[in-house]
Design a protein around this motif. Structure first.
Motif, short mmCIF file in Angstrom:
data_model
loop_
_atom_site.label_atom_id
_atom_site.label_comp_id
_atom_site.label_asym_id
_atom_site.label_seq_id
_atom_site.Cartn_x
_atom_site.Cartn_y
_atom_site.Cartn_z
N ILE A 75 -7.15 -3.09 -4.17
CA ILE A 75 -6.96 -1.64 -4.30
C ILE A 75 -5.53 -1.36 -4.77
CG2 ILE A 75 -6.82 0.54 -3.02
CD1 ILE A 75 -9.14 -0.61 -1.22
N ARG A 76 -4.55 -2.07 -4.18
CA ARG A 76 -3.16 -1.91 -4.58
C ARG A 76 -2.96 -2.24 -6.05
NH1 ARG A 76 0.25 -5.31 -0.31
NH2 ARG A 76 1.16 -5.99 -2.27
N ARG A 77 -3.61 -3.31 -6.50
CA ARG A 77 -3.48 -3.72 -7.90
C ARG A 77 -4.05 -2.64 -8.83
NH1 ARG A 77 -6.51 -8.58 -8.33
NH2 ARG A 77 -8.16 -7.30 -9.20
N GLU A 78 -5.23 -2.12 -8.49
CA GLU A 78 -5.85 -1.06 -9.31
C GLU A 78 -4.99 0.20 -9.30
OE1 GLU A 78 -8.50 -1.17 -11.25
OE2 GLU A 78 -8.98 -3.24 -10.75
N ASN A 86 -3.57 1.95 -12.62
CA ASN A 86 -4.13 3.23 -13.07
C ASN A 86 -3.22 4.44 -12.88
OD1 ASN A 86 -6.45 1.86 -13.80
ND2 ASN A 86 -7.40 2.15 -11.81
N PHE A 87 -2.24 4.33 -11.99
CA PHE A 87 -1.44 5.52 -11.68
C PHE A 87 0.06 5.36 -11.92
CE2 PHE A 87 -5.32 5.72 -9.06
CZ PHE A 87 -5.92 6.78 -9.72
N ALA A 88 0.45 4.28 -12.57
CA ALA A 88 1.85 4.09 -12.98
C ALA A 88 2.85 4.15 -11.83
CB ALA A 88 2.23 5.11 -14.06
N LYS A 89 2.36 3.95 -10.62
CA LYS A 89 3.27 3.81 -9.47
C LYS A 89 2.52 2.98 -8.44
CE LYS A 89 3.33 8.27 -8.87
NZ LYS A 89 3.33 9.66 -8.46
N SER A 90 3.23 2.48 -7.45
CA SER A 90 2.53 1.65 -6.46
C SER A 90 2.04 2.51 -5.30
CB SER A 90 3.46 0.55 -5.95
OG SER A 90 4.48 1.12 -5.15
N LEU A 91 1.02 2.00 -4.63
CA LEU A 91 0.48 2.68 -3.44
C LEU A 91 1.60 2.81 -2.40
CD1 LEU A 91 -1.81 3.80 -1.68
CD2 LEU A 91 -2.43 1.43 -1.11
N TYR A 92 2.40 1.75 -2.28
CA TYR A 92 3.51 1.73 -1.32
C TYR A 92 4.47 2.90 -1.57
CZ TYR A 92 7.01 -0.54 1.70
OH TYR A 92 7.90 -0.84 2.72
N GLY A 148 1.17 -3.43 3.30
CA GLY A 148 1.49 -4.84 3.16
C GLY A 148 2.42 -5.23 2.03
N GLY A 149 3.10 -4.25 1.42
CA GLY A 149 4.07 -4.61 0.38
C GLY A 149 3.99 -3.71 -0.83
N ASP A 150 5.05 -3.79 -1.65
CA ASP A 150 5.16 -2.96 -2.84
C ASP A 150 4.72 -3.79 -4.06
OD1 ASP A 150 5.79 -0.97 -4.61
OD2 ASP A 150 7.84 -0.68 -3.87
N ASP A 151 4.24 -3.13 -5.09
CA ASP A 151 3.78 -3.86 -6.29
C ASP A 151 4.66 -3.60 -7.49
OD1 ASP A 151 1.30 -5.06 -5.19
OD2 ASP A 151 0.82 -2.97 -4.82
N ASP A 152 5.88 -3.14 -7.26
CA ASP A 152 6.73 -2.90 -8.42
C ASP A 152 7.75 -4.01 -8.59
OD1 ASP A 152 5.60 -0.81 -9.49
OD2 ASP A 152 7.27 0.56 -9.34
#
Length: 319
Positions: free
Chosen positions: A282-285, A289-295, A315-319
């Motif tokens: 979900i975090r990866r998607e 798709n939204f040009a920012k991370s869920l975090y 559980g962590g940031d994806d940037d």
């Protein structure tokens, strides 16, 4: 069976030590929220149940009752949700969605569109055991029309198994949908309900491609134009989940926080229910798709202990 969660079994795990830590954090004046949230967001659901059991054994107290009396607001809701046994989680959410005045169609849509047939069967059994009531009866009593019919189809949990794709049937279904929507004055909703509610996932993915070739539209565009209200939302949710469940939840999370105000119920429900399933996907998607991370979005949109706990679940940031 799932390994894409952000929350996994904590090791080395000691249920008694955790129970003692929680009791100490909540005893006396003031509560040490940091300890509570750190323990509960880093243990998986099975471990949380062991902690609750140790808590009762050691102190003769109910952990959930203590959490409810010591915590408040959204933070309390999140911690109590984490304590709900995983297999009861969906049944409980559905019960509350159809209880009292007004039905929460959003919850019915989200859960029944996204769960696998095996999960739906399990939800129905648990609902019967826990609440001594038939989930289908309850839902049909509170809904109506084509929305109700599609919910009932999904509740049968009889989607075709994924065993090879019959191209002739793909072509036929795509044509049927085209004739039922774009080519018809008015819409034959029943055809959409039957095909989207019963065909296998891999079959439907091919149907969506074929539909695009035949009609020049994505199936979502047709649903958008040809249907409305709760039925439209449910059909779109089914299509999105057929395409990708993690992408569907990424979008659900995004819209729970986008704009003014936050839909905390949805945010909590999705973060808790997917934390041991597919939150990494979900975090990866979300990032894609939204040009920012869920975090980052959680960080910006929430505050206090509630934010800390959600970020730990994330559980962590994806940037």
């Amino acid at each position: 069976q799932y390994t894409r969660g952000t929350v996994t079994a904590f090791a080395p795990f000691d249920a008694r030590a955790d129970a003692e830590g929680l009791r100490k954090a909540m005893k006396g004046l003031g509560t040490d929220e940091e300890t509570v949230l750190t323990i509960l967001t880093t243990r998986n659901n099975a471990q949380r149940q062991e902690i609750a059991s140790a808590f009762k054994t050691l102190f003769g107290r109910d952990l959930v009752d203590d959490l409810k009396s010591e915590l408040t607001g959204k933070f309390e809701t999140l911690m109590v949700s984490l304590m709900r046994p995983a297999y009861i989680f969906d049944a409980h959410a559905l019960k509350h969605a159809i209880k009292g005045a007004g039905t929460n169609e959003k919850v019915l849509t989200e859960i029944l569109a996204s769960r696998t047939p095996a999960e739906v069967q399990n939800i129905k059994q648990v609902y019967q055991q826990e609440y001594e009531a038939d989930l289908e009866d309850k839902i049909t009593g509170e809904t109506s029309g084509h929305f109700q019919r599609l919910l009932v189809v999904l509740l049968q949990a009889n989607r075709d198994p994924d065993v090879g794709v019959d191209e002739a049937l793909v072509e036929q279904d795509a044509q049927v949908l085209f004739r039922a929507g774009e080519l018809k004055w008015g819409t034959d909703e029943e055809k959409f309900i039957t095909i989207l509610g019963t065909r296998s996932v891999s079959h439907l993915r091919r149907v969506f491609d074929k539909y695009m070739t035949i009609s020049g539209f994505q199936i979502e565009e047709t649903i958008d134009r040809e249907t409305s209200g709760d039925l439209e939302k449910l059909l779109l949710a089914v299509v999105k989940c057929i395409r990708s469940v993690p992408a569907y939840f990424a979008e659900t999370l995004y819209y729970s926080m986008k704009g003014a105000g936050t839909d905390d119920d949805t945010l909590i429900r999705v973060m808790v229910s997917r934390s041991e399933v597919d939150l990494l996907d979900i975090r990866r998607e979300f990032r894609k798709n939204f040009a920012k991370s869920l975090y980052q979005m959680i960080q910006k949109d929430t505050s206090g202990d509630y934010r800390k706990a959600l970020l730990l679940l994330c559980g962590g940031d994806d940037d």
